[in-house]
Scaffold this motif. Structure first.
Motif, PDB file in Angstrom:
ATOM      1  N   GLN A 123       0.820  -1.206   0.000  1.00 10.58           N
ATOM      2  CA  GLN A 123       0.000   0.000   0.000  1.00 10.58           C
ATOM      3  C   GLN A 123       0.857   1.260   0.000  1.00 10.58           C
ATOM      4  OE1 GLN A 123      -3.413   1.082   0.158  1.00 10.58           O
ATOM      5  NE2 GLN A 123      -3.527  -0.820  -0.994  1.00 10.58           N
ATOM      6  N   SER A 167       2.308   6.605  -6.729  1.00 11.08           N
ATOM      7  CA  SER A 167       1.193   7.334  -7.327  1.00 11.08           C
ATOM      8  C   SER A 167       1.371   8.830  -7.135  1.00 11.08           C
ATOM      9  CB  SER A 167      -0.128   6.900  -6.691  1.00 11.08           C
ATOM     10  OG  SER A 167      -0.392   5.540  -6.958  1.00 11.08           O
ATOM     11  N   GLY A 212       1.896  11.048 -10.390  1.00 14.47           N
ATOM     12  CA  GLY A 212       0.810  11.959 -10.736  1.00 14.47           C
ATOM     13  C   GLY A 212       1.271  13.400 -10.757  1.00 14.47           C
ATOM     14  N   GLY A 258      -2.109   9.701 -10.392  1.00 16.13           N
ATOM     15  CA  GLY A 258      -1.005   8.756 -10.479  1.00 16.13           C
ATOM     16  C   GLY A 258      -1.466   7.330 -10.249  1.00 16.13           C
ATOM     17  N   TYR A 259      -2.356   7.163  -9.294  1.00 15.87           N
ATOM     18  CA  TYR A 259      -2.831   5.806  -9.001  1.00 15.87           C
ATOM     19  C   TYR A 259      -3.518   5.197 -10.214  1.00 15.87           C
ATOM     20  CZ  TYR A 259      -5.000   1.884  -6.584  1.00 15.87           C
ATOM     21  OH  TYR A 259      -5.371   0.626  -6.198  1.00 15.87           O
ATOM     22  N   THR A 280      -3.177   6.047 -13.383  1.00 12.53           N
ATOM     23  CA  THR A 280      -2.211   5.851 -14.456  1.00 12.53           C
ATOM     24  C   THR A 280      -1.400   4.580 -14.250  1.00 12.53           C
ATOM     25  OG1 THR A 280      -2.024   8.241 -14.669  1.00 12.53           O
ATOM     26  CG2 THR A 280      -0.306   6.906 -15.711  1.00 12.53           C
ATOM     27  N   LEU A 281      -0.839   4.444 -13.061  1.00  6.58           N
ATOM     28  CA  LEU A 281       0.041   3.304 -12.817  1.00  6.58           C
ATOM     29  C   LEU A 281      -0.728   2.000 -12.720  1.00  6.58           C
ATOM     30  CD1 LEU A 281       2.491   4.969 -10.290  1.00  6.58           C
ATOM     31  CD2 LEU A 281       2.877   4.441 -12.701  1.00  6.58           C
ATOM     32  N   GLU A 286      -0.756  -1.415 -15.295  1.00  6.02           N
ATOM     33  CA  GLU A 286      -0.346  -2.636 -14.609  1.00  6.02           C
ATOM     34  C   GLU A 286       1.080  -2.547 -14.088  1.00  6.02           C
ATOM     35  OE1 GLU A 286      -1.540  -6.265 -16.754  1.00  6.02           O
ATOM     36  OE2 GLU A 286      -2.758  -4.872 -17.924  1.00  6.02           O
ATOM     37  N   SER A 287       1.511  -1.328 -13.847  1.00  2.00           N
ATOM     38  CA  SER A 287       2.827  -1.156 -13.253  1.00  2.00           C
ATOM     39  C   SER A 287       2.746  -1.426 -11.759  1.00  2.00           C
ATOM     40  CB  SER A 287       3.323   0.264 -13.481  1.00  2.00           C
ATOM     41  OG  SER A 287       3.446   0.513 -14.860  1.00  2.00           O
ATOM     42  N   LEU A 288       1.603  -1.092 -11.192  1.00  2.00           N
ATOM     43  CA  LEU A 288       1.383  -1.334  -9.777  1.00  2.00           C
ATOM     44  C   LEU A 288       0.646  -2.650  -9.601  1.00  2.00           C
ATOM     45  CD1 LEU A 288       0.200   2.043  -8.206  1.00  2.00           C
ATOM     46  CD2 LEU A 288       2.244   0.728  -7.665  1.00  2.00           C
ATOM     47  N   ALA A 310      -1.856  -5.099  -3.509  1.00  2.00           N
ATOM     48  CA  ALA A 310      -1.677  -6.140  -2.510  1.00  2.00           C
ATOM     49  C   ALA A 310      -3.019  -6.614  -1.978  1.00  2.00           C
ATOM     50  CB  ALA A 310      -0.835  -5.618  -1.354  1.00  2.00           C
ATOM     51  N   MET A 311      -4.057  -5.947  -2.376  1.00  2.00           N
ATOM     52  CA  MET A 311      -5.381  -6.343  -1.890  1.00  2.00           C
ATOM     53  C   MET A 311      -6.410  -5.985  -2.942  1.00  2.00           C
ATOM     54  SD  MET A 311      -5.994  -3.285   0.849  1.00  2.00           S
ATOM     55  CE  MET A 311      -4.399  -3.186   1.626  1.00  2.00           C
ATOM     56  N   ALA A 337      -8.133  -1.333  -1.345  1.00  2.00           N
ATOM     57  CA  ALA A 337      -6.891  -0.612  -1.642  1.00  2.00           C
ATOM     58  C   ALA A 337      -7.191   0.866  -1.869  1.00  2.00           C
ATOM     59  CB  ALA A 337      -6.211  -1.217  -2.861  1.00  2.00           C
ATOM     60  N   LEU A 347      -5.968   4.058   0.319  1.00  2.00           N
ATOM     61  CA  LEU A 347      -5.233   5.143  -0.333  1.00  2.00           C
ATOM     62  C   LEU A 347      -5.868   6.490  -0.010  1.00  2.00           C
ATOM     63  CD1 LEU A 347      -2.929   5.233  -2.758  1.00  2.00           C
ATOM     64  CD2 LEU A 347      -4.872   6.098  -4.042  1.00  2.00           C
TER      65      LEU A 347
END
Lengths: 196, 196
Positions: free
Chosen positions: A149, A156, A160, B160-161, B163-164, B168-170, B173-174, B179, B183
């Motif tokens: 996380q 991010s 961003g 950013g979240y 985009t990434l 599939e760059s990120l 974990a859940m 998630a 965030l």
DNA sequence: TTTTCATGTTGACATTATAAACATTAATCG
DNA sequence: CGATTAATGTTTATAATGTCAACATGAAAA
């Protein structure tokens, strides 16, 4: 006099990637076409296909180069710093610095290349983030279970910020360095002080 | 039988934008070329130029449509909610929801269109963020002088979240919803608890 | 109705990606 | 070392694209 008419180029793939990176630095994703890059390297367009199955994969290669350059920049900025907080903030700051000082490269680095090989680029910015966050966990600054996380949050945030600032969508309220510092400190707070 | 051979189309600009948005929804930025869209609308490619000076500006128009769709989605999600915190979190959540459920549209919305008209799109996601943050300031939850910084922080984080995660760059974990909630709560902490 | 203007169409041309066939150099093997 | 072969480049050709110029048509204005 120099050797000319070296029918074989010797190292075309590299030369193309290099030319592509140079173009990307200046013009971002434009001018990364097969023909244009072939011209830059003084080679016929079809020669490219001996080294890349198609134009897309050449672009993907250039994109990868850009990502590696970003990672190298981050590692250099990290240097020998040992303090975990400073290390972490430096990672974020260098990511942003690179993105803002090399907008063309940055945008190419995260180009819609369908296949970001999300495994080991080595060294990838992902793994740099990850390692630093592992350190945070080892120092007890964050929960072990929060690692993923925190990685998502940190990455991010800086990603961003670069994207939106480059696109001039964000109008900063203060000069860049201070704005970035405050952004990072805010992020640090959210990372180290958050508990479910 | 229907009226055919209506030499004049009647509403080409709109039809082109509409076709473009439809394509974007499915394929992202690809297939937004003059010829392809003209075909979709059963019109010769050159007809496009009566309504857009060139292909780039058509793309820019489609991009704007996508941005407006995002803004509408956010406003709808906001509904009549009055609680400032909930409003704020909803804005972030809906931004992310839209981005993840409509990756094609989202990527086109922030396409490298050189000229994002950073002034009044009305309603733009920027202004939605801004208004919500003004409310935070009015409620005393943040310093008035922090408005711009908070806007940058919040928007960067969710943008950013998306985009990434889309790229599939990120690797989360859940499961997504949790998630995203975490965030957002982290972001809320950084926004309301930060003091220089 | 006639003129005019907005809007579409066709045809032409430059540029691109890429396929097929051919050429040359470098590498390998007798 | 010389001959065969594998790599690597080149030329030619095709299909698609963006965009210009010239022409056509239908709707609105006179």
């Amino acid at each position: 006099m120099k050797k000319k008419t070296k029918y074989h180029h010797g190292n075309l793939a590299d030369a193309l990637l290099r030319a592509g990176v140079k173009e990307a630095r200046v013009n971002g994703p434009k001018n990364l076409g097969v023909t244009h890059l072939a011209n830059q390297v003084h080679v016929s367009p079809m020669a490219v296909y001996r080294h890349f199955p198609n134009g897309e994969s050449l672009k993907a290669g250039i994109s990868q180069q850009a990502r590696e350059e970003l990672a190298r920049y981050m590692l250099k900025a990290l240097g020998q710093e040992t303090d975990v907080k400073k290390r972490f903030l430096t990672i974020g700051r260098s990511y942003i610095e690179f993105g803002l000082s090399e907008p063309g490269l940055f945008s190419v680095a995260f180009l819609d290349c369908d296949s970001l090989p999300n495994d080991e680029d080595d060294p990838s910015s992902r793994s740099i983030f990850h390692d630093a966050i592992l350190d945070l966990s080892n120092e007890g600054l964050i929960e072990h279970s929060d690692i993923e996380q925190v990685a998502a949050f940190a990455w991010s945030l800086v990603h961003g910020y670069v994207t939106l600032t480059s696109a001039e969508s964000l109008s900063p309220a203060m000069p860049k360095p201070e704005a970035v510092n405050e952004l990072l400190e805010r992020g640090w707070l959210a990372i180290t002080k958050f508990r479910k």
